[in-house]
Design an enzyme around this catalytic site. Structure first.
Site: not given
Ligand code: GLN
Length: 318
Positions: A64, A67, A191, A243, A261
């Protein structure tokens, strides 16, 4: 930051025990296999010097953290106004892959570009028509920031692709709301590719430094993206970057940050005036890696380490 490697190593030792408060991401098998005991940090200073401690010679997938970078890259290409027509800048208070906020506000746009629904939307907007072109554009943007090419971790990509059921469901919602500039499978592909890009702690710390300096690279003396985009990116990192633990992170660490994650955290410590001394405390880029994540999806020991660092060196911006 008057900080020594010895102090950093001591903090690593003290915080390593917090890895037991989390577990590696179980829903992506290739990430589940990571060593949960690792903890490393890299701090990039504006003069180009690096402070490394703990398990600092690691690379891991952006997940993430990508992002915020795809958001900056798309904004730089098409302008903030265009991007904010498709994604909002509001926190959700829900987990990163929740369908609930999106479903409740249909046919609205995703709450922000740092939840999965918003990030899939933004990835589909990367410049280019095919997923290959979009991926090329994104990695060449990253290369501008760190000065070296990056590659995908193929095992993580495959593992995530095979288990992306929830993200596929989100992408179908987005498609129904006419928010995707690609079909569902291609949007998921770009993505997941961006999430699977491998990075070192040192390169991530460099990106943190550039965000701290509002898109300016103080080492190369170059403006790499607009200040206004950096400002919105930092607001998003503070309000949504960790988050539904973003409030606590702002309270106890107090700098813009983005987690993934895989256990990475990107943090930007902006330069600040210290009124008592009228001195400028220079900004820093900080990257932390510890793959045991907590219930919110944030590195457990990594968050605790940043909390201690912020307290000792008083770098909160609030
Ligand atoms: N690739 C992970 C997902 O889409 C990214 C989520 C994350 O890092 N919080 O679930």
């Amino acid at each position: 930051m008057p900080i020594s490697i010895e102090q950093l190593e001591k903090m690593i030792t003290e915080n390593r025990s917090h890895t037991v408060l989390g577990n590696t991401a179980q829903y992506i098998p290739a990430l589940a296999k990571q060593d949960p005991n690792l903890l490393g940090i890299s701090i990039m200073c504006p003069n180009g010097s690096l402070l490394n401690a703990g398990d600092s010679q690691v690379s891991f997938t952006l997940q993430s953290i990508s992002k915020i970078l795809s958001f900056i890259s798309v904004c730089q290409e098409y302008g903030l106004e265009y991007v904010l027509e498709k994604v909002d800048v509001e926190p959700t208070g829900e987990s990163f892959n929740s369908i609930i906020p999106f479903e409740i506000h249909r046919p609205g746009k995703p709450f922000n570009p740092l939840i999965n629904a918003g990030a899939i939307t933004v990835s589909s907007m990367l410049p280019g028509t095919t997923t290959d072109e979009k991926y090329e554009q994104f990695t060449s943007f990253l290369q501008k920031l760190i000065g070296a090419p990056l590659a995908i971790d193929e095992e993580v990509y495959q593992s995530e692709w095979r288990t992306a059921h929830r993200n596929r469901a989100l992408a179908y919602y987005l498609k129904e709301s006419n928010l995707l500039e690609l079909d569902v499978e291609d949007a998921l592909d770009i993505y997941i590719r961006q999430c699977s890009i491998k990075i070192s702690l040192q390169d991530l710390a460099k990106i943190g430094l550039i965000i701290a300096y509002n898109g300016y690279d103080p080492i190369e003396n170059k403006q790499l993206f607009d200040k206004e985009i950096a400002r919105i990116a930092k607001v998003l990192m503070v309000t949504c970057g960790m988050y539904n633990a973003s409030g606590k992170f702002a309270a106890y660490v107090g700098v813009p940050a983005k987690s993934g994650v895989s256990g990475g955290i990107l943090a930007s410590v902006p330069p600040k005036w210290l009124p008592e001394t009228h001195e400028l405390q220079p900004g820093y880029g900080i990257a932390v890696y510890s793959p045991a994540i907590d219930a919110s999806g944030n590195s457990a020991a990594g968050t605790m380490l940043l909390k201690q660092l912020s307290k000792v060196f008083d770098f909160s911006i609030f």
